[in-house]
Design a protein around this motif. Structure first.
Motif, short mmCIF file in Angstrom:
data_model
loop_
_atom_site.label_atom_id
_atom_site.label_comp_id
_atom_site.label_asym_id
_atom_site.label_seq_id
_atom_site.Cartn_x
_atom_site.Cartn_y
_atom_site.Cartn_z
N GLY A 735 0.81 -1.20 0.00
CA GLY A 735 0.00 0.00 0.00
C GLY A 735 0.84 1.26 0.00
N LEU A 736 0.38 2.28 -0.73
CA LEU A 736 1.02 3.59 -0.78
C LEU A 736 0.06 4.62 -0.19
CD1 LEU A 736 2.41 3.54 -4.46
CD2 LEU A 736 3.53 2.75 -2.37
N GLN A 737 0.58 5.51 0.64
CA GLN A 737 -0.23 6.56 1.23
C GLN A 737 -0.02 7.83 0.41
OE1 GLN A 737 -2.17 5.71 4.01
NE2 GLN A 737 -3.28 7.58 3.47
N SER A 742 -5.62 9.23 0.17
CA SER A 742 -6.11 7.96 -0.38
C SER A 742 -5.03 6.89 -0.24
CB SER A 742 -6.49 8.13 -1.85
OG SER A 742 -5.34 8.48 -2.62
N ARG A 743 -5.45 5.63 -0.32
CA ARG A 743 -4.51 4.50 -0.20
C ARG A 743 -4.63 3.65 -1.45
NH1 ARG A 743 -1.29 2.10 3.40
NH2 ARG A 743 -1.13 -0.19 3.52
N PRO A 841 -3.96 -3.43 -14.19
CA PRO A 841 -3.50 -2.07 -13.86
C PRO A 841 -2.29 -2.15 -12.93
CG PRO A 841 -5.47 -2.62 -12.61
CD PRO A 841 -5.26 -3.74 -13.58
N THR A 842 -1.41 -1.15 -13.03
CA THR A 842 -0.24 -1.17 -12.15
C THR A 842 -0.54 -0.56 -10.79
OG1 THR A 842 0.51 0.93 -13.10
CG2 THR A 842 1.39 -1.11 -14.06
N VAL A 843 -1.53 0.34 -10.71
CA VAL A 843 -1.94 0.93 -9.45
C VAL A 843 -3.39 0.54 -9.19
CG1 VAL A 843 -2.25 3.05 -8.12
CG2 VAL A 843 -0.35 2.85 -9.73
N LEU A 844 -3.65 -0.01 -8.01
CA LEU A 844 -4.97 -0.53 -7.69
C LEU A 844 -5.45 0.04 -6.37
CD1 LEU A 844 -2.83 -3.12 -8.38
CD2 LEU A 844 -5.02 -4.26 -8.77
#
Length: 866
Positions: A735-737, A742-743, A841-844
């Motif tokens: 996970g990215l903040q 948003s996460r 997708p690369t970002v989910l």
């Protein structure tokens, strides 16, 4: 140490100079972090806006780490001292109880000796002959300093100690013994031993051979002072920083390793619950451990007796340093550290916190990569962060090393001490076996029966009854048998072996020859440790003594053999010594490495233990400990060579060296340790006109990607597995903040798996580097972060395969450290081309992850799932 008790850190710090120095250095660095943060806020508040939260988090983390590190160092040192003195305290009482258990059997047997009973009953009056018989007993069981026969009124009939002649006794133990069916154990002042302040006496009533009426009392006086001196001499610490004690039920000292320090009769504070609280005695503060008796074969020893060790706190933490790490191969040291979670939880937490600070500094350098002009103020701040981070890292590394050394030093001492205890227990036990066989060979009924010639059925039955009585008292034997001058067994307990009668079989010729050659009643023979049909085909020791004709002739008319129950007895010794050490396995081996007994099911008696030949050749009584690899595990090994007990194996002519070996396992061997950061520091060029790269480790080698392609680094422990098929390099999501709050999630790929074909080993230092290219983001798993240096164009060169490099991940190498260090530069575009799946997708977000996996998303971090 009892974890429920809060540890008074400030109480112990004044006695730990190395920890105090560490604490001072931590405070200086803490001040430096505060100054850097304040400088950033004053000199470049706008430019530093994006990293000020990171700096604040770093400072907060440093504050927490400072407290945790000092607490961990103090706790580990105190815990190690308590464990060490606790082990010794436990063994003091255990050794005493095991020894005294044998005395309870001795007095029970000797009190039924027919010749002694007949004398006390007045059926014969040759006091000199009886005195000689008692002295013959004392010459074999040398743990006694006096043996006394008394009548029912307390008159002394015979004694063997001429230095303290007695006429009689009024001690209440006489009446108590006459009224008891068993033995009576007495420890106090007594007129039976007038020259001693206290005496340990085992007494039992003696019965008339014909009527069975009580006619007197037998007293065996244990040489308590000599025995305790021997225990203290063998097991007290060599520097004599601590004192070993034996206490009674009122916490009063009944034996002291140093009576000038803590005298017999003193009442001392006790600590039975492993508390780290300091205790005061004689105006001095001590760490104390106390152990009550655990019992042996159901015997608990004299009521209330306890083993105790006391060490003054002002010397408790001195003289324990080792250089174990410096002598280890770097790969083994790194492998041991990789098991820090189980090896030493405080060490693991410190390593994790240190990794966090390194990651924060690395991310801060990445964030400002490529910035110029007015932002140079921020670059200066970052240089200060990097320099301070490096100093912090060095301090943490040294502190971790100090803590690691503390743990290793304690484990090395402990394994060596346990091995020393094991051979002591073994020699003490087998000493009793040599005594038993020689004394029982003097039994008049056995001597007369064999001297009379052929032993008939009636005589054999009488002999078997005698042997059965002995065997019931001495349960450490599976069989006691008697054979004639030709080696034919004429009587035996447990009369069958494998359904075949033992009586009528013969002992082997070598043993018979050895027994016939014994010169006196003080001599004995022990068969080598080997398989025997008298022990079900299993290996054991069999003790033999010659039975001689009565009278002056004393010719050998046969012998007695006692079959030691080696399997359960040796196993009990090993289990008893290792009971509270679940990571340890123990062995008894001979000089050739052949196993005599083992707690390892894979190496039973008769197998061989692979061990350094130099250890097999150690002198008697010598001990050694070292860090080794054992059965695919890192282990601390301790070993000690036996040196005998009293005259046994020392001056009685018998030699049979046994080596006790213990292994304390610390986790499986890991083939590839992460390269040490301090071993691969880079020298960057001048800080203008160059390209900044983010560097990291994979499989011990340095790799680099342009810093502009890096988003941030995150701990690999935050990777979550995703139950979804696909390529094996894809190991999960992380996970990215986002700044918006948003996460999002990105796919994580194992870079080691891509380049080496096998999965990476994930540990506390593993990191995930999130990269961005052409609007897409992915995470790659690496072993550790390194730095964000700047390299000049002339330092970057194409690989030999660059002209035909389609599909290759590494097309350039960076020549650092004036060309002495080569860093492989990954082609980010090629990396994304290899890893990106156009169908995914690369970002989910979380909803997309669940949709793609059919709700099979597993939010458990990989580290815990493993």
């Amino acid at each position: 140490m009892n974890d429920a008790d809060p540890l008074p850190i400030d109480t112990f710090l004044p006695y730990m100079r190395d920890v105090v120095r560490c604490e001072q250095s931590l405070r200086e660095l803490n001040t430096m972090w505060r100054m850097i943060e304040a400088s950033a806020k004053m000199n470049c508040p706008v430019e530093a806006r994006s990293i000020l939260p990171t700096m604040a988090a770093t400072r907060a983390g440093f504050n927490r780490l400072e407290q945790e590190l000092v607490t961990s160092l103090v706790r580990e040192k105190v815990g190690n001292v308590l464990d060490e003195i606790g082990t010794k305290a436990q063994y003091v009482i255990d050794i005493v109880v095991r020894n005294l258990y044998e005395r309870t059997a001795d007095v029970g047997f000797l009190a039924t000796d027919r010749e002694l009973c007949a004398f006390v009953a007045g059926l014969q009056d040759d006091a000199d002959a009886i005195r000689l018989r008692l002295r013959a007993y004392r010459s074999k069981y040398t743990v006694y300093d006096e043996i006394i026969l008394l009548d029912t009124r307390g008159n002394v009939l015979v004694q063997i100690d001429e230095a303290s002649p007695l006429e009689g006794s009024t001690d209440p133990l006489i009446a108590e013994t006459l009224a008891s069916d068993g033995y009576v154990e007495t420890f106090r002042a007594t007129d039976l031993r007038p020259l001693k302040k206290q005496a340990l006496v085992y007494s039992r009533r003696m019965l008339h051979p014909d009527t069975g009426a009580p006619v007197g009392v037998l007293c065996l006086c244990f040489h308590f002072e000599e025995e305790m001196a021997g225990i203290f001499r063998a097991h007290r610490d060599a520097e004599e920083r601590s004192n070993m004690l034996l206490l009674d039920g009122d916490n009063r000292v009944i034996a002291s390793a140093d009576e000038l320090w803590i005298p017999v009769g003193a009442t001392v504070p006790v600590n039975r619950n492993q508390s780290a609280r300091l205790m005061v005695y004689g105006g001095r503060e001590y760490l104390v451990r106390t152990y009550p008796a655990a019992g042996y074969q159901g015997y608990m020893g004299p009521p209330g007796w306890q083993g105790q060790v006391m060490i003054p706190v002002d010397v408790a933490f001195h003289g324990s340093a080792t250089s174990a790490l410096s002598t280890l191969d770097a790969g083994i040291a790194d492998g041991l550290l990789s098991h820090a979670r189980s090896f030493c939880p405080p060490l693991f937490e410190i390593m994790t916190a240190a990794d966090t600070i390194r990651r924060v500094v690395w991310n801060g350098q990445v964030m400002t990569a490529g910035q110029r002009g007015e932002l140079m103020k921020l670059k200066t701040i970052l240089d200060q962060i990097s320099e301070t981070g490096m100093r912090s890292d060095e301090l943490f590394s040294q502190s971790i090393r100090d803590l690691y050394e503390t743990v290793l030093a304690s484990s090395l001492r402990d394994s060596e001490f346990v091995s020393h205890l094991l051979v002591d227990l073994l020699d003490r036990n087998l000493y009793e076996r040599s005594d038993d066989c020689r004394w029982w060979a003097l039994t008049p009924e056995l001597r007369h029966a064999l001297a009379a010639g052929e032993v008939g059925d009636e005589a054999a039955s009488r002999l078997t009854a005698i042997l059965d009585y002995i065997n019931r008292l001495y349960t450490v034997y599976t069989r006691i048998f008697v054979y004639d001058a030709e080696g034919r067994i004429v009587a035996s307990t447990n009369g069958q072996e494998g359904g075949i009668p033992v009586a009528g079989t013969r002992i082997d010729d070598d043993t018979l020859s050895a027994v016939r050659a014994l010169r006196s009643e003080q001599d004995y023979h022990v068969s080598p440790f080997r398989a025997s049909p008298l022990y079900g085909g299993r290996p054991t020791y069999i003790y033999h003594a010659a039975i001689r004709a009565p009278g002056d002739d004393a010719s050998v008319v046969g012998g007695i053999g006692i079959v030691f129950d080696s399997g359960p007895e040796f196993a009990a010794m090993l289990r008893g010594a290792l009971a509270d050490k679940p990571g340890m396995i123990g062995f008894f081996i001979d000089r050739g490495g052949r196993v005599i007994a083992s707690t390892d099911p894979g190496r039973p008696a008769g197998s061989r233990l692979d061990i350094d030949p130099a250890l097999l050749a150690l002198p008697n009584g010598s001990s050694e400990s070292r860090i080794v690899l054992h059965d695919g595990h890192y282990a601390i090994m301790g070993c000690t060579v036996s040196s005998g007990y009293r005259e046994f194996k020392v001056s009685d002519g018998y030699r049979d060296d046994v080596i006790a070996v213990v292994f304390d396992l610390f986790g499986e061997v890991r083939e590839h340790g992460v390269a040490r950061r301090e071993d691969a520091l880079l020298q960057s060029g001048v800080n203008t006109g160059g390209i900044e790269y983010a560097t990291f480790f994979v499989d011990g080698m340095l790799f680099a990607v342009p810093a502009a392609s890096v988003v941030e680094a995150l701990p690999a422990s935050e990777v979550s597995t995703v139950s979804m098929g696909g390529r094996s390099e894809r190991i999960g999501v992380i996970g990215l903040q986002r700044e918006s709050g948003s996460r999002d999630f990105v796919w994580v790929f194992d870079l080691h798996h891509m380049m080496r074909g096998s999965p990476a080993r994930i540990d506390g230092g593993s990191q995930v580097i999130v990269m961005r290219h052409d609007g897409h983001e992915i995470g790659v798993l690496v072993d550790d972060l390194h730095a964000v240096p700047e390299f000049q164009p002339e330092q970057i060169a194409p690989t030999p395969f660059a002209s035909n490099a389609d599909g290759l991940l590494v097309k350039q190498v960076i020549q650092a450290n004036h060309g002495h260090t080569l860093v492989q530069a990954l082609d980010v575009a090629q990396l994304f081309a290899c890893l990106r799946d156009p169908t995914l997708p690369t970002v989910l977000n979380l909803t997309e992850v669940k949709r793609l996996t059919g709700d099979r998303y597993d939010p458990i971090p990989m580290e815990k799932a493993a």
